[in-house]
Each structure stands twice: as structure tokens, then as C-alpha cells.
Design an enzyme around this catalytic site. Sequence first.
Site, PDB file in Angstrom:
ATOM      1  N   SER A 188       0.820  -1.211   0.000  1.00 43.99           N
ATOM      2  CA  SER A 188       0.000   0.000   0.000  1.00 43.99           C
ATOM      3  C   SER A 188       0.857   1.265   0.000  1.00 43.99           C
ATOM      4  O   SER A 188       0.550   2.231  -0.704  1.00 43.99           O
ATOM      5  CB  SER A 188      -0.929  -0.009   1.212  1.00 43.99           C
ATOM      6  OG  SER A 188      -1.626   1.199   1.327  1.00 43.99           O
ATOM      7  N   LEU A 194       3.661   1.825  -1.351  1.00 42.51           N
ATOM      8  CA  LEU A 194       4.185   2.091  -2.693  1.00 42.51           C
ATOM      9  C   LEU A 194       3.058   2.443  -3.658  1.00 42.51           C
ATOM     10  O   LEU A 194       3.220   3.300  -4.527  1.00 42.51           O
ATOM     11  CB  LEU A 194       4.989   0.892  -3.194  1.00 42.51           C
ATOM     12  CG  LEU A 194       6.277   0.625  -2.411  1.00 42.51           C
ATOM     13  CD1 LEU A 194       6.891  -0.704  -2.813  1.00 42.51           C
ATOM     14  CD2 LEU A 194       7.261   1.758  -2.596  1.00 42.51           C
ATOM     15  N   ASP A 231       1.288 -20.513  -8.415  1.00 44.58           N
ATOM     16  CA  ASP A 231       0.667 -21.838  -8.342  1.00 44.58           C
ATOM     17  C   ASP A 231       1.356 -22.755  -7.340  1.00 44.58           C
ATOM     18  O   ASP A 231       2.557 -22.630  -7.080  1.00 44.58           O
ATOM     19  CB  ASP A 231       0.710 -22.520  -9.715  1.00 44.58           C
ATOM     20  CG  ASP A 231      -0.403 -22.064 -10.627  1.00 44.58           C
ATOM     21  OD1 ASP A 231      -1.561 -22.002 -10.177  1.00 44.58           O
ATOM     22  OD2 ASP A 231      -0.121 -21.781 -11.810  1.00 44.58           O
ATOM     23  N   LEU A 248       8.273  -9.485 -10.898  1.00 44.67           N
ATOM     24  CA  LEU A 248       7.277  -8.449 -10.623  1.00 44.67           C
ATOM     25  C   LEU A 248       7.158  -7.526 -11.825  1.00 44.67           C
ATOM     26  O   LEU A 248       8.172  -7.140 -12.416  1.00 44.67           O
ATOM     27  CB  LEU A 248       7.697  -7.624  -9.401  1.00 44.67           C
ATOM     28  CG  LEU A 248       7.967  -8.405  -8.121  1.00 44.67           C
ATOM     29  CD1 LEU A 248       8.624  -7.500  -7.083  1.00 44.67           C
ATOM     30  CD2 LEU A 248       6.681  -9.002  -7.588  1.00 44.67           C
ATOM     31  N   GLU A 249       5.940  -7.180 -12.174  1.00 43.43           N
ATOM     32  CA  GLU A 249       5.692  -6.218 -13.236  1.00 43.43           C
ATOM     33  C   GLU A 249       5.475  -4.863 -12.570  1.00 43.43           C
ATOM     34  O   GLU A 249       4.551  -4.712 -11.782  1.00 43.43           O
ATOM     35  CB  GLU A 249       4.470  -6.616 -14.060  1.00 43.43           C
ATOM     36  CG  GLU A 249       4.588  -7.984 -14.722  1.00 43.43           C
ATOM     37  CD  GLU A 249       4.104  -9.143 -13.858  1.00 43.43           C
ATOM     38  OE1 GLU A 249       3.478  -8.914 -12.801  1.00 43.43           O
ATOM     39  OE2 GLU A 249       4.365 -10.287 -14.231  1.00 43.43           O
ATOM     40  N   GLN A 275      12.818 -20.041 -12.181  1.00 44.44           N
ATOM     41  CA  GLN A 275      13.336 -18.789 -12.744  1.00 44.44           C
ATOM     42  C   GLN A 275      14.153 -18.031 -11.713  1.00 44.44           C
ATOM     43  O   GLN A 275      13.889 -18.094 -10.518  1.00 44.44           O
ATOM     44  CB  GLN A 275      12.200 -17.915 -13.270  1.00 44.44           C
ATOM     45  CG  GLN A 275      11.303 -17.324 -12.213  1.00 44.44           C
ATOM     46  CD  GLN A 275      10.144 -16.529 -12.792  1.00 44.44           C
ATOM     47  OE1 GLN A 275       9.931 -16.481 -13.996  1.00 44.44           O
ATOM     48  NE2 GLN A 275       9.380 -15.899 -11.924  1.00 44.44           N
TER      49      GLN A 275
END
EC number: 3.5.4.30
Length: 177
Positions: free
Chosen positions: A96, A98, A112, A121-122, A162
Site C-alpha cells: 500500500s 508504494l 501456483d 514483478l511487473e 526462474q
Amino acid sequence: MILSDKTILDYIKSSKIIVEPFDESSLQCSSLDLRLSNSIAFYEELDIIDIKSPIQAKTVTFEEYFIINPGEFLLASTMEYIKLPEFITAFVEGRSSLGRLGLFIENAGWVDAGFEGQITLELYNANKYPIKLYKGMRICQLVFAKLDEIPSKVYRGKYLCQKGATPSKIFMDFDKK
């Protein structure tokens, strides 16, 4: 069922959930704060993005901080490498504090059951001012949930194991026959 801090800590201590490196001070009442790594990736100038073709992204590492400019989109990753068992799933939520600065964190925040790796992160700066982000800062929250039963399929997808800010591999969806 969302896991409490007590259950999260118990699962981490018993290695049911792996979080490396783990910082107990990042544990909240019903989530775990994750920190920003020093890896970012972005898509360079393109005429068009064809999702059926691999898309090259430039990946860079930074020492202390990076600046995300207004209207800029880029990929980052968590410092923590996580491994979820087959009966736990997780949600990635932006912090919140940010969000109130206009920094949008993630638009694909589902992890998953069975996933293993650093979380990409996008990031998008919706503010009219640049925002300076620091390596090691708390960037997002991971909310864990227990599944009602063991699924017949656990995650074994293209982002398994990843590391670093990992660009889209959506083109691989079209290779499936």
C-alpha cells in the site's frame, strides 16, 4: 484458507515452504514481505510485440538503486527464492505504501502450488514523477493459502526455477500442439 504468521513460520521452519534468504522480521500477521533484488529487465524500442515470437528484453543489474520514470513499465524480481509445496498457493500483492506513490506492482500475481523460483514483478510508474527504488527494500507481500486438497496437477510451467527478472515466454504457449 489464508495462512497466519504462525503457520507461515511453522511451514518455513519445517521446510514445507522454502524462502531463501528468509528474514523473520518480514513476516506480517497474514503475509510475508518480499524484497527487491538487483535485477531488472525492460523491453527496448519495438514496432510491435508479436506474442507468437520470442521477445528480447534487456536485463541489467544495479548496485544500490534504480529509477523508474513516469509511464515506464519494467520487470523486477524478488530477492527471495521460494518453493511452494503441492498443497500451498500464493498471491503477490503490492504494498500500500508504494501504491500510494503511484507505483503499480504486478498484474499477474498468482503463484501456483508447486512453483519454485524468484518471483518476477511487473512494475509501472503511474505517477508524474520518477520513483527511486532500492535493492533490498520491501517491495511486495506474499499471501499464502492452503488448498482444500492436493491438486491433480502442480505447477511445472515455463517459469519454474526462474531467477532474476524473467521476460515473457508467452510464445511458448503457441508451440504446444
